[in-house]
Design a protein around this motif. Structure first.
Motif, PDB file in Angstrom:
ATOM      1  N   CYS A  18       0.928  -1.125  -0.106  1.00 40.12           N
ATOM      2  CA  CYS A  18       0.216  -0.163   0.077  1.00 40.12           C
ATOM      3  C   CYS A  18       0.840   1.257  -0.008  1.00 40.12           C
ATOM      4  CB  CYS A  18      -0.951  -0.015   1.317  1.00 40.12           C
ATOM      5  SG  CYS A  18      -2.226  -1.113   1.169  1.00 40.12           S
ATOM      6  N   SER A  19       1.934   1.238   0.722  1.00 37.45           N
ATOM      7  CA  SER A  19       2.746   2.469   1.112  1.00 37.45           C
ATOM      8  C   SER A  19       3.611   2.753  -0.307  1.00 37.45           C
ATOM      9  CB  SER A  19       3.739   2.196   2.092  1.00 37.45           C
ATOM     10  OG  SER A  19       4.756   3.181   2.252  1.00 37.45           O
ATOM     11  N   MET A  23       2.696   5.930  -2.339  1.00 35.56           N
ATOM     12  CA  MET A  23       3.873   6.940  -2.767  1.00 35.56           C
ATOM     13  C   MET A  23       4.109   6.947  -4.005  1.00 35.56           C
ATOM     14  SD  MET A  23       4.516   8.592   0.107  1.00 35.56           S
ATOM     15  CE  MET A  23       6.276   9.227  -0.256  1.00 35.56           C
ATOM     16  N   SER A  24       4.353   5.906  -4.915  1.00 39.73           N
ATOM     17  CA  SER A  24       4.507   6.106  -6.069  1.00 39.73           C
ATOM     18  C   SER A  24       3.366   6.912  -7.104  1.00 39.73           C
ATOM     19  CB  SER A  24       4.737   4.699  -6.617  1.00 39.73           C
ATOM     20  OG  SER A  24       5.680   3.994  -6.286  1.00 39.73           O
ATOM     21  N   LYS A  50      -3.927  12.688  -5.331  1.00 41.40           N
ATOM     22  CA  LYS A  50      -2.768  13.378  -4.912  1.00 41.40           C
ATOM     23  C   LYS A  50      -2.330  13.291  -3.268  1.00 41.40           C
ATOM     24  CE  LYS A  50      -4.683  17.329  -5.533  1.00 41.40           C
ATOM     25  NZ  LYS A  50      -5.086  18.895  -5.635  1.00 41.40           N
ATOM     26  N   CYS A  51      -3.097  12.315  -2.634  1.00 35.10           N
ATOM     27  CA  CYS A  51      -2.854  12.179  -1.091  1.00 35.10           C
ATOM     28  C   CYS A  51      -2.543  10.760  -0.821  1.00 35.10           C
ATOM     29  CB  CYS A  51      -3.945  12.785  -0.511  1.00 35.10           C
ATOM     30  SG  CYS A  51      -4.012  12.418   1.460  1.00 35.10           S
ATOM     31  N   PHE A  52      -1.025  10.558  -0.429  1.00 34.18           N
ATOM     32  CA  PHE A  52      -0.797   9.224  -0.323  1.00 34.18           C
ATOM     33  C   PHE A  52      -1.375   8.513   0.860  1.00 34.18           C
ATOM     34  CE2 PHE A  52       2.724  11.536   2.028  1.00 34.18           C
ATOM     35  CZ  PHE A  52       2.717  11.027   3.192  1.00 34.18           C
ATOM     36  N   ALA A  94       5.527   3.483   7.026  1.00 37.09           N
ATOM     37  CA  ALA A  94       6.271   3.151   5.736  1.00 37.09           C
ATOM     38  C   ALA A  94       6.563   4.491   4.886  1.00 37.09           C
ATOM     39  CB  ALA A  94       6.136   1.947   4.942  1.00 37.09           C
ATOM     40  N   SER A  95       5.484   5.279   4.431  1.00 38.55           N
ATOM     41  CA  SER A  95       5.457   6.260   3.769  1.00 38.55           C
ATOM     42  C   SER A  95       6.221   7.457   4.222  1.00 38.55           C
ATOM     43  CB  SER A  95       3.819   6.739   3.321  1.00 38.55           C
ATOM     44  OG  SER A  95       3.254   5.445   2.738  1.00 38.55           O
ATOM     45  N   GLY A  96       5.852   7.667   5.513  1.00 39.00           N
ATOM     46  CA  GLY A  96       6.696   8.659   6.337  1.00 39.00           C
ATOM     47  C   GLY A  96       8.047   8.497   6.146  1.00 39.00           C
TER      48      GLY A  96
END
Length: 127
Positions: A18-19, A23-24, A50-52, A94-96
Motif C-alpha cells: 500500500c505504501s 507513494m509512487s 494526490k494524497c498518499f 512506511a510512507s513517512g
C-alpha cells in the motif's frame, strides 16, 4: 481471542505494498498525466490521487477484502476492521520513512548543487 502471527506478516506485506503504491502514484512524476486526467474527470477522485495517506486507506481496504488477514481472531467484521487500520498505520509509517528519505536526499542534492555552483564561481573569479 487468539493471535495468529502469520496473519500479522500478511498485514505487513499488504501495508508495504500500500505504501509503495500510494507513494509512487501520488508523488511520482511518471503518474502526473494520469493524476491530471483523474482530476479533470472527478474532483473527489483527483484529490484522492494526490494524497498518499488517503489513497493508502482505500488500498488497505482492498487488500483486506482480497486477502482477509486476521491477526486477532475474535469476530470476523471486527477483526477485518482492526486489520485494515493496522495496515493503514503501518503503511503511513512506511510512507513517512520514504518521504523523509526522499526529502533528505533532495536536500543533499540541492546542497551539493549549491556547493558545485559556488566552486565554479570561485574558479571563474580567480581566472
Amino acid at each position: 481471542m487468539t493471535f495468529q502471527p502469520e496473519e500479522l506478516s500478511t498485514c505487513l506485506v499488504i501495508a508495504l505494498a500500500c505504501s509503495g503504491i500510494a507513494m509512487s502514484f501520488t508523488q511520482g512524476s511518471m503518474f502526473d498525466p494520469l493524476r491530471a486526467w483523474i482530476m479533470r474527470q472527478n474532483k473527489l477522485l483527483g484529490d484522492l490521487a494526490k494524497c498518499f495517506f488517503c489513497l493508502s486507506h482505500w488500498l488497505a481496504f482492498a487488500g483486506v477484502a482480497i486477502y482477509r488477514p486476521r491477526p486477532l481472531q475474535s469476530h470476523l467484521l471486527t477483526d477485518l476492521v482492526v486489520s485494515a487500520f493496522a495496515i493503514v498505520t503501518l503503511s503511513t509509517l512506511a510512507s513517512g520513512l520514504m518521504f523523509a528519505s526522499f526529502f533528505t536526499a533532495g536536500q543533499f542534492h540541492a546542497l551539493r548543487e549549491r556547493m558545485l555552483q559556488a566552486s565554479k564561481a570561485s574558479v571563474t573569479e580567480r581566472v
